[in-house]
Structures are given as structure tokens and as C-alpha cells.
Write a protein that holds these residues in place. Structure first.
Motif, mmCIF file in Angstrom:
data_model
loop_
_atom_site.group_PDB
_atom_site.id
_atom_site.type_symbol
_atom_site.label_atom_id
_atom_site.label_comp_id
_atom_site.label_asym_id
_atom_site.label_seq_id
_atom_site.Cartn_x
_atom_site.Cartn_y
_atom_site.Cartn_z
ATOM 1 N N LEU A 57 0.809 -1.216 0.000
ATOM 2 C CA LEU A 57 0.000 0.000 0.000
ATOM 3 C C LEU A 57 0.844 1.269 0.000
ATOM 4 O O LEU A 57 0.497 2.248 -0.679
ATOM 5 N N MET A 58 1.932 1.298 0.741
ATOM 6 C CA MET A 58 2.776 2.503 0.766
ATOM 7 C C MET A 58 3.465 2.728 -0.587
ATOM 8 O O MET A 58 3.420 3.847 -1.133
ATOM 9 N N PRO A 59 4.095 1.701 -1.181
ATOM 10 C CA PRO A 59 4.648 1.900 -2.527
ATOM 11 C C PRO A 59 3.572 2.249 -3.556
ATOM 12 O O PRO A 59 3.836 3.005 -4.498
ATOM 13 N N LEU A 60 2.355 1.733 -3.387
ATOM 14 C CA LEU A 60 1.265 2.090 -4.307
ATOM 15 C C LEU A 60 0.962 3.576 -4.231
ATOM 16 O O LEU A 60 0.753 4.222 -5.267
ATOM 17 N N ALA A 61 0.950 4.122 -3.028
ATOM 18 C CA ALA A 61 0.723 5.562 -2.880
ATOM 19 C C ALA A 61 1.809 6.352 -3.599
ATOM 20 O O ALA A 61 1.534 7.346 -4.276
ATOM 21 N N GLY A 62 3.058 5.897 -3.473
ATOM 22 C CA GLY A 62 4.145 6.585 -4.144
ATOM 23 C C GLY A 62 4.110 6.436 -5.650
ATOM 24 O O GLY A 62 4.625 7.284 -6.387
ATOM 25 N N ALA A 63 3.487 5.344 -6.139
ATOM 26 C CA ALA A 63 3.422 5.075 -7.574
ATOM 27 C C ALA A 63 2.168 5.648 -8.220
ATOM 28 O O ALA A 63 1.967 5.477 -9.429
ATOM 29 N N LEU A 64 1.327 6.327 -7.451
ATOM 30 C CA LEU A 64 0.062 6.833 -7.992
ATOM 31 C C LEU A 64 0.239 7.768 -9.191
ATOM 32 O O LEU A 64 -0.596 7.740 -10.112
ATOM 33 N N PRO A 65 1.296 8.601 -9.246
ATOM 34 C CA PRO A 65 1.475 9.423 -10.451
ATOM 35 C C PRO A 65 1.608 8.609 -11.734
ATOM 36 O O PRO A 65 1.106 9.016 -12.780
ATOM 37 N N VAL A 66 2.259 7.452 -11.653
ATOM 38 C CA VAL A 66 2.396 6.601 -12.846
ATOM 39 C C VAL A 66 1.033 6.072 -13.271
ATOM 40 O O VAL A 66 0.694 6.070 -14.461
ATOM 41 N N LEU A 67 0.226 5.646 -12.316
ATOM 42 C CA LEU A 67 -1.130 5.190 -12.645
ATOM 43 C C LEU A 67 -1.934 6.308 -13.300
ATOM 44 O O LEU A 67 -2.621 6.081 -14.301
ATOM 45 N N SER A 68 -1.846 7.505 -12.754
ATOM 46 C CA SER A 68 -2.613 8.633 -13.295
ATOM 47 C C SER A 68 -2.192 8.978 -14.716
ATOM 48 O O SER A 68 -3.040 9.229 -15.584
ATOM 49 N N ILE A 69 -0.882 8.982 -14.960
ATOM 50 C CA ILE A 69 -0.381 9.273 -16.310
ATOM 51 C C ILE A 69 -0.825 8.189 -17.289
ATOM 52 O O ILE A 69 -1.297 8.487 -18.404
ATOM 53 N N GLU A 70 -0.693 6.949 -16.879
ATOM 54 C CA GLU A 70 -1.032 5.848 -17.782
ATOM 55 C C GLU A 70 -2.520 5.800 -18.084
ATOM 56 O O GLU A 70 -2.919 5.540 -19.225
ATOM 57 N N LEU A 71 -3.362 6.046 -17.081
ATOM 58 C CA LEU A 71 -4.791 6.050 -17.334
ATOM 59 C C LEU A 71 -5.153 7.185 -18.291
ATOM 60 O O LEU A 71 -5.978 7.014 -19.201
ATOM 61 N N TRP A 72 -4.549 8.336 -18.104
ATOM 62 C CA TRP A 72 -4.778 9.484 -18.981
ATOM 63 C C TRP A 72 -4.445 9.116 -20.431
ATOM 64 O O TRP A 72 -5.256 9.301 -21.343
ATOM 65 N N LEU A 73 -3.254 8.585 -20.632
ATOM 66 C CA LEU A 73 -2.812 8.277 -21.994
ATOM 67 C C LEU A 73 -3.657 7.172 -22.629
ATOM 68 O O LEU A 73 -4.006 7.247 -23.814
ATOM 69 N N THR A 74 -3.981 6.143 -21.860
ATOM 70 C CA THR A 74 -4.750 5.033 -22.439
ATOM 71 C C THR A 74 -6.199 5.422 -22.707
ATOM 72 O O THR A 74 -6.819 4.898 -23.638
ATOM 73 N N MET A 75 -6.727 6.337 -21.932
ATOM 74 C CA MET A 75 -8.117 6.759 -22.129
ATOM 75 C C MET A 75 -8.289 7.592 -23.398
ATOM 76 O O MET A 75 -9.322 7.517 -24.057
#
Length: 238
Positions: free
Chosen positions: A149-167
Motif C-alpha cells: 500500500l505505501m509503494p502504491l501511494a508513491g506510484a500513484l502518479p504513474v497510474l494517473s499518467i497511464e490512465l490518462w494516456l490510455t483513455m
């Protein structure tokens, strides 16, 4: 509105292999450590004699940031790909659901799936330790829950960028390739600077103040998500 869109998205991911990915990553990491400890159990028990559970968690965490970033990339592509493959964006956006709600629902879905994966990782690692005979009374539950969970919080920017691009992109090759590059770069990001955003997933576990980096990851992730939401709301999506 977001709740209705989220409920619809839950139904859409059935039979798409997304749940297989959610389970594959934590079980794969656990299997790696099962092999590692299984082959060197006596040596590792001697090395970590004072803290067997801590030694197990430290061996697992090395691979967690990479797995999370790759998982965020693939999940984002698969979630957006459901609409791209079926050509259903026009029908979806014609419904009386605001575009921001559609976007937010998919972001929340990706976050929830990754959280499930992280909780499964904790369960699997604890189970592995018990199989190897570690003392059940010494299980560091707080640290074990933070493992993903802690590394996931730190990795949230990557998720946000990837969701943006894939959408916003029908061709998923570029977003997925970019996500893989981000994940690989993240492996070496600590050599650049702890303040580099790709290092935050690792720092959210290993830093003296991990909550600082987890918080920065969440804050930047939300900012990127909002930017992506605004772009998606104004863009024509085929």
C-alpha cells in the motif's frame, strides 16, 4: 453518477483477464521468494536470525515498485481497452453521466484493483512465512500491510499518467511502451534523486519518513488525474 459508472465498469471487466493480472502479480512475487527462501532457507534464517519477518519483507519489497508500475500500466490499458475494443465510447458518453464521472470511475476502479492486489500480496507473504516456520506471534502486521500500500501511494502518479494516456489514445502501443519505460527508469531512480517522482514508490517504504513520499505520490497522482479528467472531458473520443 460516479457510483453508477463504477458499477458498470465492474461488470465490463468480467472475462477480460483483468482479475488474472490482479492475482498474478502478488502470487508471482511470493513464488519468487518461496524459491529464494526454499533454496537458501538455512543461510537466510541465519542472516536474519534477529528478524526473520523483516528479512522476508525486505526481500519482497525490492520488486514491489516495479511490479506496481507495470501493473498500473497494463491495468490502465486493459480498462480503457474495454471501451476502445468495443467501440463503445460514443454510446457511453451519450448516456446522462458526466464525462468527469466516467473518467473518475475508471481511475477508482484501477486504484481498487491495485489495492486488492496489494492486500493479496500481504496475505501471501505472511502465509509464506508461516509455511517456513516463522513465529506467528512475531508477524509485523503493520509493516506487512504497508508492503504494497505505501509503494502504491508513491506510484500513484504513474497510474494517473497511464490512465490518462490510455483513455485518450485508441492505439495502446505508445502508452504501454511509455509505462514500461517509466517502470524500468523507476528501478534506477534513487541514483538520480530521492525527490525524483519515480523514486517515491521506493522511498515510501525505505525513507526515514515514508509517509512524506507516500503523501507526495498521492498529491501528485490526484493532480495528474484531474488534469487528465479535464483533457478527457474536452476531447473527442472515438
Amino acid at each position: 453518477m460516479t457510483g453508477r459508472a463504477l458499477s458498470s465498469d465492474w461488470l465490463k471487466i468480467r472475462g477480460k483477464g483483468i482479475w488474472f493480472l490482479v492475482f498474478l502479480a502478488p502470487l508471482g512475487l511470493t513464488a519468487m521468494q518461496a524459491l529464494n527462501f526454499g533454496l537458501r532457507l538455512d543461510y537466510l534464517k541465519e542472516q536474519y536470525a534477529g528478524n526473520l519477518w523483516g528479512g522476508l519483507l525486505e526481500n519482497v519489497i525490492v520488486f514491489v515498485p516495479l511490479a506496481l508500475m507495470l501493473g498500473a500500466t497494463i491495468l490502465s490499458s486493459m480498462i480503457a481497452g474495454v471501451e476502445h475494443e468495443q467501440g463503445s465510447w460514443k454510446q457511453l458518453l451519450a448516456l446522462p453521466i458526466p464525462r468527469p464521472a466516467v473518467y473518475l470511475a475508471k481511475f477508482l476502479l484501477a486504484c481498487m484493483l491495485l489495492i486488492v492486489s496489494c492486500v493479496l500480496l500481504t496475505t501471501s507473504v505472511v502465509g509464506l512465512g508461516l509455511i517456513f516456520g516463522f513465529d506467528v506471534k512475531d508477524i509485523p502486521w503493520a509493516q506487512a500491510l504497508k508492503l504494497g500500500l505505501m509503494p502504491l501511494a508513491g506510484a500513484l502518479p504513474v497510474l494517473s499518467i497511464e490512465l490518462w494516456l490510455t483513455m485518450v489514445s485508441r492505439n495502446q502501443a505508445l502508452p504501454v511502451t511509455f509505462g514500461i519505460v517509466l517502470a524500468i527508469t523507476g528501478m534506477f531512480s534513487l541514483s538520480l534523486s530521492p525527490q525524483f517522482p519515480l523514486a517515491w514508490s521506493q522511498m515510501a517504504w525505505s525513507a526515514p519518513n515514508p509517509y512524506l513520499y507516500a503523501g507526495m505520490g498521492v498529491a501528485l497522482g490526484i493532480m495528474i488525474m484531474l488534469a487528465g479528467m479535464m483533457h478527457f472531458s474536452r476531447k473527442d473520443v472515438a
